[in-house]
Design a protein around this motif. Structure first.
Motif, short mmCIF file in Angstrom:
data_model
loop_
_atom_site.label_atom_id
_atom_site.label_comp_id
_atom_site.label_asym_id
_atom_site.label_seq_id
_atom_site.Cartn_x
_atom_site.Cartn_y
_atom_site.Cartn_z
N GLY A 130 0.84 -1.18 0.00
CA GLY A 130 0.00 0.00 0.00
C GLY A 130 0.88 1.23 0.00
O GLY A 130 1.96 1.24 0.61
N LEU A 131 0.44 2.27 -0.68
CA LEU A 131 1.25 3.49 -0.75
C LEU A 131 1.45 4.10 0.63
O LEU A 131 2.46 4.75 0.89
CB LEU A 131 0.58 4.51 -1.68
CG LEU A 131 1.35 5.81 -1.92
CD1 LEU A 131 2.73 5.53 -2.53
CD2 LEU A 131 0.56 6.75 -2.83
N LEU A 132 0.51 3.87 1.54
CA LEU A 132 0.64 4.42 2.89
C LEU A 132 1.75 3.73 3.68
O LEU A 132 2.25 4.29 4.66
CB LEU A 132 -0.69 4.29 3.64
CG LEU A 132 -1.88 5.05 3.02
CD1 LEU A 132 -3.13 4.86 3.88
CD2 LEU A 132 -1.56 6.53 2.87
N THR A 137 -8.70 -4.75 -0.47
CA THR A 137 -9.97 -4.13 -0.08
C THR A 137 -10.20 -2.81 -0.83
O THR A 137 -11.34 -2.35 -0.91
CB THR A 137 -10.02 -3.87 1.43
OG1 THR A 137 -8.94 -3.01 1.81
CG2 THR A 137 -9.91 -5.17 2.20
N VAL A 138 -9.14 -2.21 -1.37
CA VAL A 138 -9.27 -0.97 -2.12
C VAL A 138 -9.70 -1.24 -3.56
O VAL A 138 -10.57 -0.56 -4.11
CB VAL A 138 -7.95 -0.17 -2.09
CG1 VAL A 138 -8.02 1.04 -3.03
CG2 VAL A 138 -7.64 0.29 -0.67
N VAL A 139 -9.08 -2.25 -4.19
CA VAL A 139 -9.38 -2.57 -5.60
C VAL A 139 -9.46 -4.09 -5.75
O VAL A 139 -8.51 -4.73 -6.20
CB VAL A 139 -8.34 -1.98 -6.56
CG1 VAL A 139 -8.53 -0.47 -6.70
CG2 VAL A 139 -6.93 -2.29 -6.10
N ARG A 140 -10.56 -4.68 -5.42
CA ARG A 140 -10.66 -6.14 -5.40
C ARG A 140 -10.48 -6.77 -6.78
O ARG A 140 -9.68 -7.69 -6.95
CB ARG A 140 -12.01 -6.57 -4.82
CG ARG A 140 -12.17 -6.28 -3.35
CD ARG A 140 -13.31 -7.07 -2.78
NE ARG A 140 -13.65 -6.62 -1.43
CZ ARG A 140 -14.57 -7.20 -0.68
NH1 ARG A 140 -15.25 -8.22 -1.15
NH2 ARG A 140 -14.82 -6.75 0.53
N GLN A 141 -11.22 -6.29 -7.77
CA GLN A 141 -11.16 -6.93 -9.07
C GLN A 141 -9.81 -6.77 -9.75
O GLN A 141 -9.24 -7.75 -10.27
CB GLN A 141 -12.28 -6.41 -9.98
CG GLN A 141 -12.55 -7.28 -11.21
CD GLN A 141 -12.93 -8.72 -10.85
OE1 GLN A 141 -13.54 -8.96 -9.80
NE2 GLN A 141 -12.55 -9.67 -11.69
N PRO A 142 -9.22 -5.56 -9.78
CA PRO A 142 -7.87 -5.43 -10.34
C PRO A 142 -6.84 -6.28 -9.59
O PRO A 142 -5.93 -6.84 -10.20
CB PRO A 142 -7.57 -3.93 -10.21
CG PRO A 142 -8.92 -3.29 -10.24
CD PRO A 142 -9.81 -4.23 -9.49
N TYR A 143 -7.00 -6.36 -8.27
CA TYR A 143 -6.09 -7.19 -7.46
C TYR A 143 -6.20 -8.64 -7.90
O TYR A 143 -5.19 -9.32 -8.14
CB TYR A 143 -6.43 -7.03 -5.99
CG TYR A 143 -5.41 -7.62 -5.02
CD1 TYR A 143 -4.58 -6.78 -4.27
CD2 TYR A 143 -5.28 -8.99 -4.83
CE1 TYR A 143 -3.67 -7.28 -3.37
CE2 TYR A 143 -4.36 -9.51 -3.93
CZ TYR A 143 -3.55 -8.65 -3.21
OH TYR A 143 -2.64 -9.18 -2.33
#
Length: 312
Positions: free
Chosen positions: A252-254, A288-294
């Motif tokens: 994650g970028l964070l 959890t931020v981008v389920r399908q791309p993940y």
């Protein structure tokens, strides 16, 4: 009034103060080391793959170091001869990782593009329903991952058809396991450790609530009580032994900002690996931020890099 003993009394008082201060110093270090070695154990499994209308089998097998028994779920996929070991992080279990969406990903990978993968989800030692009481930075947990690979091979799967996906502590364990076990053909890590010592040192005051000087006591007691030198906890050095096998690194970028000193370390260790950093995501939060791309990225990675072969 006799004052001949006053200097001696002062020395004894000062010595007592020093001893008390030293005892407190060591006690704080021992408490931190004990906390590192004994993560929260959550043995409640939120659901099973049956919740996704998928078959599954409860499995148990000995860790490769033969000290403890590992618990997991085998989620078979008819017609697929590719298998993935999925490994959660510290303080989690096979269902609570990814903010309680780890099983969602397993189910999606099991049915990926109509062919899918066989999936073995395990609880690491000292976590979930597995045995053991102590955690060890992924160093001993690697034996749990290796044992999962051994179990998959007993089902008839070829080594070139087995991959691993780990999160946080599980990602670090998978790094150590992949470096040691050539049967792991492809690796996906989400939030793997880079330089654990530096991270622990930077976050000491925030996590412990004590001044930075007590970090040295924790490092000392970690070595005395459990035999681990925190200064040697650098998974990034182990990563160098994985190529030419493919690796996908997810953060994650964070947790891995653009100015992080860990980015050049990762690039130097794995120059050919793909580094995917998800904006807006915290540690292990990309799914959890981008389920399908993940799902598409991870599924395509394993589809490309695991070979087809006979499986049972």
């Amino acid at each position: 009034m006799d004052t001949t003993r006053r200097p001696g009394s002062i020395v004894r008082i000062l010595a007592g103060i020093v001893l008390v201060a030293f005892a407190i110093y060591i006690a704080i270090g021992a408490r931190a080391a004990n906390g590192w070695a004994h993560p929260r154990r959550d043995s409640y499994l939120l659901a099973t793959s049956a919740s996704f209308n998928l078959e599954y089998q409860d499995v148990r097998f000995p860790s490769r170091d033969k000290e403890i028994e590992i618990s997991g779920w085998w989620i078979p996929r008819a017609g697929s001869t590719k298998a993935i070991v999925m490994v959660h992080g510290r303080g989690e279990n096979r269902t609570t990782e990814f903010y309680s969406h780890f099983l969602d990903l397993a189910a999606a990978l099991n049915t990926f593009q109509g062919r899918g993968f066989n999936v073995l989800m395990i609880d690491l030692r000292a976590h979930g329903l597995s045995g053991g009481a102590e955690s060890a930075w992924g160093i001993t947990e690697r034996h749990n991952v290796e044992a999962a690979v051994d179990w998959i091979k007993t089902r008839g799967f070829q080594a070139a058809s087995i991959g691993a996906l780990g999160a946080s502590l599980g990602a670090t364990a998978c790094v150590y396991a992949t470096a040691e076990d050539p049967d792991i053909r492809a690796l996906v890590t989400d939030g793997a450790g880079v330089d654990e010592y530096a991270s622990l040192q930077r976050g000491w005051t925030r996590s412990s609530g004590t001044p930075q000087l007590f970090f040295s006591a924790a490092r000392l007691m970690e070595r005395v009580l459990y035999g681990y030198d925190l200064r040697k906890l650098r998974p990034v050095d182990t990563m160098k032994r994985i190529p030419p096998r493919p690796v996908l690194l997810i953060y994650g970028l964070l947790e891995l900002p653009e100015d992080s000193d860990r980015r050049p370390q990762l690039k130097a260790a794995l120059p050919d690996a793909e580094l995917w950093v998800m904006p807006g995501a915290a540690h292990t939060g990309a799914y959890t931020v981008v389920r399908q791309p993940y799902l598409q990225k991870v599924g395509a990675f394993f589809e490309k890099n695991l070979k087809w072969g006979w499986g049972g």
